[in-house]
Design a protein around this motif. Structure first.
Motif, mmCIF file in Angstrom:
data_model
loop_
_atom_site.group_PDB
_atom_site.id
_atom_site.type_symbol
_atom_site.label_atom_id
_atom_site.label_comp_id
_atom_site.label_asym_id
_atom_site.label_seq_id
_atom_site.Cartn_x
_atom_site.Cartn_y
_atom_site.Cartn_z
ATOM 1 N N GLU A 150 -10.834 -13.560 -8.425
ATOM 2 C CA GLU A 150 -9.223 -13.442 -8.016
ATOM 3 C C GLU A 150 -8.888 -11.827 -8.095
ATOM 4 O OE1 GLU A 150 -9.575 -13.838 -12.446
ATOM 5 O OE2 GLU A 150 -10.354 -14.877 -10.681
ATOM 6 N N LEU A 151 -9.529 -11.138 -9.097
ATOM 7 C CA LEU A 151 -9.356 -9.672 -9.111
ATOM 8 C C LEU A 151 -10.164 -9.027 -7.964
ATOM 9 C CD1 LEU A 151 -9.458 -9.270 -13.228
ATOM 10 C CD2 LEU A 151 -7.696 -9.630 -11.686
ATOM 11 N N GLU A 152 -11.257 -9.448 -7.722
ATOM 12 C CA GLU A 152 -12.054 -9.036 -6.449
ATOM 13 C C GLU A 152 -11.243 -9.220 -5.200
ATOM 14 O OE1 GLU A 152 -16.676 -9.122 -7.340
ATOM 15 O OE2 GLU A 152 -15.582 -10.821 -7.448
ATOM 16 N N THR A 153 -10.491 -10.100 -5.114
ATOM 17 C CA THR A 153 -9.596 -10.648 -4.036
ATOM 18 C C THR A 153 -8.456 -9.663 -3.958
ATOM 19 O OG1 THR A 153 -10.423 -12.703 -3.953
ATOM 20 C CG2 THR A 153 -8.468 -12.330 -2.781
ATOM 21 N N LEU A 154 -7.761 -9.489 -5.434
ATOM 22 C CA LEU A 154 -6.644 -8.422 -5.428
ATOM 23 C C LEU A 154 -6.849 -7.228 -4.864
ATOM 24 C CD1 LEU A 154 -3.958 -8.065 -6.212
ATOM 25 C CD2 LEU A 154 -4.637 -7.743 -8.590
ATOM 26 N N ALA A 155 -8.068 -6.734 -5.400
ATOM 27 C CA ALA A 155 -8.528 -5.299 -5.008
ATOM 28 C C ALA A 155 -8.824 -5.262 -3.370
ATOM 29 C CB ALA A 155 -10.003 -4.974 -5.575
ATOM 30 N N ALA A 156 -9.243 -6.263 -2.754
ATOM 31 C CA ALA A 156 -9.430 -6.331 -1.228
ATOM 32 C C ALA A 156 -8.052 -6.237 -0.584
ATOM 33 C CB ALA A 156 -10.207 -7.570 -0.817
ATOM 34 N N TRP A 157 -6.995 -7.248 -1.107
ATOM 35 C CA TRP A 157 -5.710 -7.299 -0.423
ATOM 36 C C TRP A 157 -5.205 -5.867 -0.912
ATOM 37 C CZ3 TRP A 157 -4.237 -12.400 -3.189
ATOM 38 C CH2 TRP A 157 -4.618 -13.401 -2.247
ATOM 39 N N MET A 158 -5.346 -4.903 -1.819
ATOM 40 C CA MET A 158 -4.725 -3.763 -2.285
ATOM 41 C C MET A 158 -5.399 -2.739 -1.156
ATOM 42 S SD MET A 158 -2.492 -3.769 -4.179
ATOM 43 C CE MET A 158 -2.013 -1.993 -4.603
ATOM 44 N N ASP A 159 -6.624 -3.026 -0.718
ATOM 45 C CA ASP A 159 -7.421 -2.053 0.384
ATOM 46 C C ASP A 159 -6.561 -2.204 1.712
ATOM 47 O OD1 ASP A 159 -8.870 -0.407 -1.569
ATOM 48 O OD2 ASP A 159 -10.234 -1.957 -1.340
ATOM 49 N N SER A 160 -5.848 -3.094 1.967
ATOM 50 C CA SER A 160 -5.402 -3.405 3.260
ATOM 51 C C SER A 160 -3.929 -3.042 3.514
ATOM 52 C CB SER A 160 -5.599 -4.710 3.965
ATOM 53 O OG SER A 160 -5.089 -4.974 5.067
ATOM 54 N N PRO A 161 -3.362 -2.442 4.079
ATOM 55 C CA PRO A 161 -1.789 -1.975 4.339
ATOM 56 C C PRO A 161 -0.956 -3.144 4.301
ATOM 57 C CG PRO A 161 -3.027 -0.387 5.587
ATOM 58 C CD PRO A 161 -4.220 -1.432 5.106
ATOM 59 N N GLY A 162 -1.185 -4.298 5.288
ATOM 60 C CA GLY A 162 -0.572 -5.193 5.301
ATOM 61 C C GLY A 162 -0.452 -6.109 4.034
ATOM 62 N N THR A 163 -1.760 -6.630 3.606
ATOM 63 C CA THR A 163 -1.562 -7.366 2.408
ATOM 64 C C THR A 163 -0.820 -6.667 1.064
ATOM 65 O OG1 THR A 163 -4.040 -7.035 2.155
ATOM 66 C CG2 THR A 163 -3.356 -9.165 3.240
ATOM 67 N N ARG A 164 -1.394 -5.115 0.940
ATOM 68 C CA ARG A 164 -0.881 -4.643 -0.108
ATOM 69 C C ARG A 164 0.680 -4.522 -0.081
ATOM 70 N NH1 ARG A 164 -2.544 -0.011 -3.053
ATOM 71 N NH2 ARG A 164 -0.741 1.411 -3.521
ATOM 72 N N GLN A 165 1.513 -4.456 1.172
ATOM 73 C CA GLN A 165 2.906 -4.491 1.225
ATOM 74 C C GLN A 165 3.378 -5.800 0.818
ATOM 75 O OE1 GLN A 165 5.314 -2.397 1.776
ATOM 76 N NE2 GLN A 165 6.890 -4.093 1.533
ATOM 77 N N VAL A 166 2.614 -6.959 0.887
ATOM 78 C CA VAL A 166 3.126 -8.140 0.380
ATOM 79 C C VAL A 166 3.049 -8.203 -1.199
ATOM 80 C CG1 VAL A 166 2.616 -10.769 0.158
ATOM 81 C CG2 VAL A 166 2.268 -9.406 2.274
ATOM 82 N N ILE A 167 2.005 -7.651 -1.753
ATOM 83 C CA ILE A 167 1.978 -7.341 -3.236
ATOM 84 C C ILE A 167 2.966 -6.448 -3.904
ATOM 85 C CG2 ILE A 167 0.327 -6.464 -5.325
ATOM 86 C CD1 ILE A 167 -2.022 -7.453 -2.992
ATOM 87 N N MET A 168 3.146 -5.298 -3.084
ATOM 88 C CA MET A 168 4.044 -4.149 -3.802
ATOM 89 C C MET A 168 5.390 -4.307 -2.913
ATOM 90 S SD MET A 168 1.880 -3.116 -5.558
ATOM 91 C CE MET A 168 2.693 -1.494 -6.210
ATOM 92 N N ASN A 169 5.904 -5.423 -2.442
ATOM 93 C CA ASN A 169 7.127 -5.282 -1.875
ATOM 94 C C ASN A 169 8.343 -5.114 -3.131
ATOM 95 O OD1 ASN A 169 9.880 -6.020 -0.891
ATOM 96 N ND2 ASN A 169 8.624 -7.508 0.537
#
Length: 169
Positions: A124-143
């Motif tokens: 799950e943490l490797e997946t979170l890191a991958a999501w944080m590396d992509s602008p679109g998925t990062r925006q979902v996390i950081m909204n």
């Protein structure tokens, strides 16, 4: 002569003991990753480790923390299993449902803001890191509007994991 053979045999045994055991090598010559197996006893640990990590990232960026929400988590769990059935990572259900439909069906009273999905063998943490590396998925996390989060997965017998994260307010 027997002494030399003994030293050679001992040397070979020492070298054999240094080699990695059971490692499968991929086409690129590097060891293949081992599947991350999730045990039933680890489920709440994984959810809260993920939530804590998301909140640490949000706090560092000046965003308020999110809370784990049961309805959003139910919508995420449903979609993770459905992606496995479909054998493709995408945002639409096998019945044509959208993320908004699934969140409403789960009884979430607020507004669905975003959904991240992944098909992987990673944690799950490797997946979170991958999501944080992509602008679109990062925006979902950081909204900054997000106040709730749902997070779940479905793991196949092969070890493949279908992760889903949903945010809402």
């Amino acid at each position: 002569m027997a002494r030399v053979l003994s030293f050679l045999l001992i040397g070979l045994l020492v070298l054999a003991g240094c080699a990695e055991q059971g490692t499968t090598i991929g086409a690129d010559g590097r060891p293949l990753p081992k599947a991350y197996k999730i045990r039933a006893s680890d489920e709440s640990k994984i959810q809260y480790r993920f939530l804590d990590s998301v909140n640490a990232l949000r706090t560092a960026a000046g965003a308020a923390p999110v809370q784990l929400n049961a309805q959003l988590t139910a919508a995420a769990a449903t979609h993770s299993r459905d992606m496995s059935v479909q054998q493709r990572p995408w945002h639409f259900g096998s019945d044509g449902s959208s993320p908004i439909d699934r969140v409403q069906r789960a009884g979430y009273p607020g507004k669905m803001l975003g959904e991240n999905i992944s098909e992987t063998y990673e944690t799950e943490l490797e997946t979170l890191a991958a999501w944080m590396d992509s602008p679109g998925t990062r925006q979902v996390i950081m909204n900054p509007k997000a106040i709730n989060m749902g997070f779940s997965w479905y793991q196949e017998r092969s070890g493949k994991i279908w992760w889903t994260m949903v945010t809402g307010n």
